[in-house]
Design an enzyme around this catalytic site. Structure first.
Site, PDB file in Angstrom:
ATOM      1  N   ARG A 229       0.856  -1.186   0.000  1.00  0.00           N
ATOM      2  CA  ARG A 229       0.000   0.000   0.000  1.00  0.00           C
ATOM      3  C   ARG A 229       0.891   1.235   0.000  1.00  0.00           C
ATOM      4  O   ARG A 229       2.005   1.217   0.555  1.00  0.00           O
ATOM      5  CB  ARG A 229      -0.869   0.052   1.260  1.00  0.00           C
ATOM      6  CG  ARG A 229      -2.114  -0.797   1.213  1.00  0.00           C
ATOM      7  CD  ARG A 229      -3.134  -0.288   0.186  1.00  0.00           C
ATOM      8  NE  ARG A 229      -4.331  -1.111   0.154  1.00  0.00           N
ATOM      9  CZ  ARG A 229      -4.524  -2.130  -0.683  1.00  0.00           C
ATOM     10  NH1 ARG A 229      -3.598  -2.442  -1.572  1.00  0.00           N
ATOM     11  NH2 ARG A 229      -5.653  -2.808  -0.672  1.00  0.00           N
ATOM     12  N   HIS A 277      -1.467   0.788  -9.599  1.00  0.00           N
ATOM     13  CA  HIS A 277      -2.167  -0.045  -8.614  1.00  0.00           C
ATOM     14  C   HIS A 277      -3.004  -1.124  -9.313  1.00  0.00           C
ATOM     15  O   HIS A 277      -4.216  -1.217  -9.111  1.00  0.00           O
ATOM     16  CB  HIS A 277      -3.044   0.797  -7.671  1.00  0.00           C
ATOM     17  CG  HIS A 277      -3.479   0.009  -6.455  1.00  0.00           C
ATOM     18  ND1 HIS A 277      -3.729   0.590  -5.241  1.00  0.00           N
ATOM     19  CD2 HIS A 277      -3.695  -1.320  -6.271  1.00  0.00           C
ATOM     20  CE1 HIS A 277      -4.092  -0.349  -4.364  1.00  0.00           C
ATOM     21  NE2 HIS A 277      -4.075  -1.520  -4.988  1.00  0.00           N
TER      22      HIS A 277
HETATM   23  P1  NDP Z   1      -1.781 -11.574   4.540  1.00  0.00           P
HETATM   24  O1  NDP Z   1      -2.589 -11.081   5.684  1.00  0.00           O
HETATM   25  O2  NDP Z   1      -1.952 -12.978   4.098  1.00  0.00           O
HETATM   26  O3  NDP Z   1      -0.231 -11.341   4.842  1.00  0.00           O
HETATM   27  C1  NDP Z   1       0.240 -10.198   5.464  1.00  0.00           C
HETATM   28  C2  NDP Z   1       1.676 -10.433   5.878  1.00  0.00           C
HETATM   29  O4  NDP Z   1       2.193  -9.235   6.465  1.00  0.00           O
HETATM   30  C3  NDP Z   1       1.800 -11.536   6.934  1.00  0.00           C
HETATM   31  O5  NDP Z   1       2.967 -12.267   6.727  1.00  0.00           O
HETATM   32  C4  NDP Z   1       1.907 -10.738   8.228  1.00  0.00           C
HETATM   33  O6  NDP Z   1       2.595 -11.418   9.276  1.00  0.00           O
HETATM   34  C5  NDP Z   1       2.717  -9.549   7.751  1.00  0.00           C
HETATM   35  N1  NDP Z   1       2.576  -8.423   8.659  1.00  0.00           N
HETATM   36  C6  NDP Z   1       1.473  -7.732   8.993  1.00  0.00           C
HETATM   37  N2  NDP Z   1       1.770  -6.776   9.894  1.00  0.00           N
HETATM   38  C7  NDP Z   1       3.087  -6.883  10.148  1.00  0.00           C
HETATM   39  C8  NDP Z   1       3.978  -6.199  10.983  1.00  0.00           C
HETATM   40  N3  NDP Z   1       3.576  -5.190  11.783  1.00  0.00           N
HETATM   41  N4  NDP Z   1       5.275  -6.568  10.988  1.00  0.00           N
HETATM   42  C9  NDP Z   1       5.691  -7.586  10.204  1.00  0.00           C
HETATM   43  N5  NDP Z   1       4.893  -8.292   9.376  1.00  0.00           N
HETATM   44  C10 NDP Z   1       3.602  -7.935   9.350  1.00  0.00           C
HETATM   45  O7  NDP Z   1      -2.072 -10.575   3.336  1.00  0.00           O
HETATM   46  P2  NDP Z   1      -1.926 -10.860   1.775  1.00  0.00           P
HETATM   47  O8  NDP Z   1      -0.637 -11.540   1.544  1.00  0.00           O
HETATM   48  O9  NDP Z   1      -3.163 -11.498   1.256  1.00  0.00           O
HETATM   49  O10 NDP Z   1      -1.909  -9.364   1.200  1.00  0.00           O
HETATM   50  C11 NDP Z   1      -0.893  -8.446   1.608  1.00  0.00           C
HETATM   51  C12 NDP Z   1      -1.232  -7.056   1.140  1.00  0.00           C
HETATM   52  O11 NDP Z   1      -0.999  -6.927  -0.254  1.00  0.00           O
HETATM   53  C13 NDP Z   1      -2.680  -6.592   1.292  1.00  0.00           C
HETATM   54  O12 NDP Z   1      -2.958  -6.214   2.632  1.00  0.00           O
HETATM   55  C14 NDP Z   1      -2.759  -5.439   0.334  1.00  0.00           C
HETATM   56  O13 NDP Z   1      -2.446  -4.226   0.995  1.00  0.00           O
HETATM   57  C15 NDP Z   1      -1.692  -5.771  -0.714  1.00  0.00           C
HETATM   58  N6  NDP Z   1      -2.295  -6.061  -2.016  1.00  0.00           N
HETATM   59  C16 NDP Z   1      -2.010  -5.215  -3.061  1.00  0.00           C
HETATM   60  C17 NDP Z   1      -2.521  -5.461  -4.309  1.00  0.00           C
HETATM   61  C18 NDP Z   1      -2.163  -4.608  -5.469  1.00  0.00           C
HETATM   62  O14 NDP Z   1      -2.752  -4.763  -6.552  1.00  0.00           O
HETATM   63  N7  NDP Z   1      -1.199  -3.727  -5.328  1.00  0.00           N
HETATM   64  C19 NDP Z   1      -3.408  -6.610  -4.564  1.00  0.00           C
HETATM   65  C20 NDP Z   1      -3.618  -7.436  -3.409  1.00  0.00           C
HETATM   66  C21 NDP Z   1      -3.073  -7.143  -2.176  1.00  0.00           C
HETATM   67  P3  NDP Z   1       2.020 -12.794   9.867  1.00  0.00           P
HETATM   68  O15 NDP Z   1       2.250 -13.827   8.785  1.00  0.00           O
HETATM   69  O16 NDP Z   1       2.844 -13.041  11.058  1.00  0.00           O
HETATM   70  O17 NDP Z   1       0.550 -12.559  10.138  1.00  0.00           O
HETATM   71  C1  OXD Z   2      -6.141  -5.510  -3.038  1.00  0.00           C
HETATM   72  C2  OXD Z   2      -5.728  -4.545  -4.071  1.00  0.00           C
HETATM   73  O1  OXD Z   2      -5.870  -5.267  -1.861  1.00  0.00           O
HETATM   74  O2  OXD Z   2      -6.087  -4.749  -5.260  1.00  0.00           O
HETATM   75  O3  OXD Z   2      -6.743  -6.549  -3.393  1.00  0.00           O
HETATM   76  O4  OXD Z   2      -5.036  -3.573  -3.769  1.00  0.00           O
END
Ligand code: NDP
Ligand code: OXD
Length: 314
Positions: A229, A277
């Site tokens: 993000r 994005h």
């Molecule tokens: P998940 O919830 O599966 O994974 C999030 C990861 O981030 C986990 O490993 C989590 O740790 C880690 N995390 C969260 N907070 C912290 C922290 N404070 N310190 C360290 N690690 C942290 O999410 P997804 O993989 O499904 O998606 C990730 C992000 O990708 C979404 O939230 C979104 O913002 C972004 N996204 C962007 C898109 C785009 O088109 N640009 C499309 C889809 C998603 P833990 O494993 O320990 O819980």
């Molecule tokens: C998502 C994105 O979070 O598209 O799925 O950014």
């Protein structure tokens, strides 16, 4: 009982057709197009909903976020106390893995250099390194990060992941928590960011973090790739780090302000690659089918899959 769809920037037509296909005979209203009684809304299907949307929904039972990231919902001051589910789906995951692999390979295989040379009609074979010479670090090692890691490791990159809690993945070095961050950064040439935006991660991609990245890699400096993000990154720090060599290059799919204003200096920076994005789009057909399954689950008395932890914010 109404199922409400409200998505900013997406095609109402495409989504209402897809939702009707997978939720036949249901009362589906499209916010901004259809008249509906907010008190009758039980399930809200949202993407970047305007704040205030939920306020009059006195009988809301579930919020289904139509993407993976839930920051827009979590920051809504009127968020009702009902369960919130998000998208975890093989199609969306594969799209992100495609994008991450594309961007890592573009740097590794010096794609911008070759495009620039083509523009000059210049034949020059830039040096190639083996993937095993490149250390990729994936910050945010969740559903998306782990899938991308697997593919990058298969291509031969030395891959590591950093997350809040510890994970163990064959063939990938893993780090976690505050204590794991410095060693993770110190072994990383290409930093791929797939973190959610939460109060804990806001602004994490700043100068202090960039100076902790490896400086002894093949690219002559570390590379930042962010598809998490925009709120994770301090854009002024990215530009300054690129200008003084702390970073060698950056690829950004997400921004502090979206759409990225035409006046942003990021657009024309020679070391920045921008995508709008769309690293991993939510496909209307696939995600409507997924949400229809979720609604069937909750109406059968089961909890929805992939519920957001309100305390953690993701
Ligand atoms: P998940 O919830 O599966 O994974 C999030 C990861 O981030 C986990 O490993 C989590 O740790 C880690 N995390 C969260 N907070 C912290 C922290 N404070 N310190 C360290 N690690 C942290 O999410 P997804 O993989 O499904 O998606 C990730 C992000 O990708 C979404 O939230 C979104 O913002 C972004 N996204 C962007 C898109 C785009 O088109 N640009 C499309 C889809 C998603 P833990 O494993 O320990 O819980
Ligand atoms: C998502 C994105 O979070 O598209 O799925 O950014």
């Amino acid at each position: 009982m109404t199922i409400l769809f409200c998505a900013t920037g997406w095609s109402n037509e495409l989504w209402s057709d897809a939702l009707a296909r997978y939720l036949p005979g249901r009362d589906i209203s499209i916010h901004g197009r259809d008249a509906y009684d907010p008190a009758s809304v039980r399930h809200a299907l949202v993407w970047r909903q305007p704040h205030g949307l939920f306020r009059p929904m006195t009988h809301l039972e579930h919020v289904f976020v139509l993407g993976a990231g839930v920051d827009k919902v979590m920051s809504d001051p009127d968020l009702p106390p009902c369960p919130i589910a998000r998208v975890v789906d093989p199609d969306l995951t594969m799209r992100m893995t495609e994008w991450v692999t594309l961007q890592v390979l573009a740097h590794h295989r010096r794609f911008r250099t070759h495009l620039a040379q083509q523009a000059e009609r210049r034949w020059h074979q830039a040096q190639q390194w083996p993937a095993s010479a490149v250390r990729v670090g994936i910050m945010g090692f969740g559903h998306l990060g782990r899938d991308a890691a697997e593919v990058l490791a298969r291509l031969g990159f030395r891959v590591a992941g950093w997350s809040r809690t510890a994970h163990s993945v064959p063939g990938v070095e893993t780090f976690s928590g505050a204590a794991g961050l410095a060693p993770f950064l110190a072994r990383t040439d290409i930093l791929v960011v797939l973190l959610p935006l939460t109060p804990d991660t806001t602004g994490v991609l700043d100068r202090d973090l960039f100076v902790g990245l490896a400086r002894d890699g093949v690219f002559g400096g570390p590379i930042l790739i962010n598809a998490g993000r925009g709120g994770l990154q301090v854009e002024g720090d990215i530009i300054a780090a690129l200008d003084d060599g702390t970073l060698a290059a950056a690829t950004l799919d997400v921004f502090e302000t979206e759409p990225l204003p035409a006046s942003s200096p990021l657009w024309a920076h020679p070391k920045i690659t921008i995508t709008p994005h769309n690293a991993a789009d939510s496909d209307a057909d696939t995600i409507s089918r997924l949400v229809a399954r979720q609604i069937e689950r909750v109406e059968a008395g089961l909890p929805a899959d992939h519920l957001v932890d309100r305390t953690l914010g993701y």
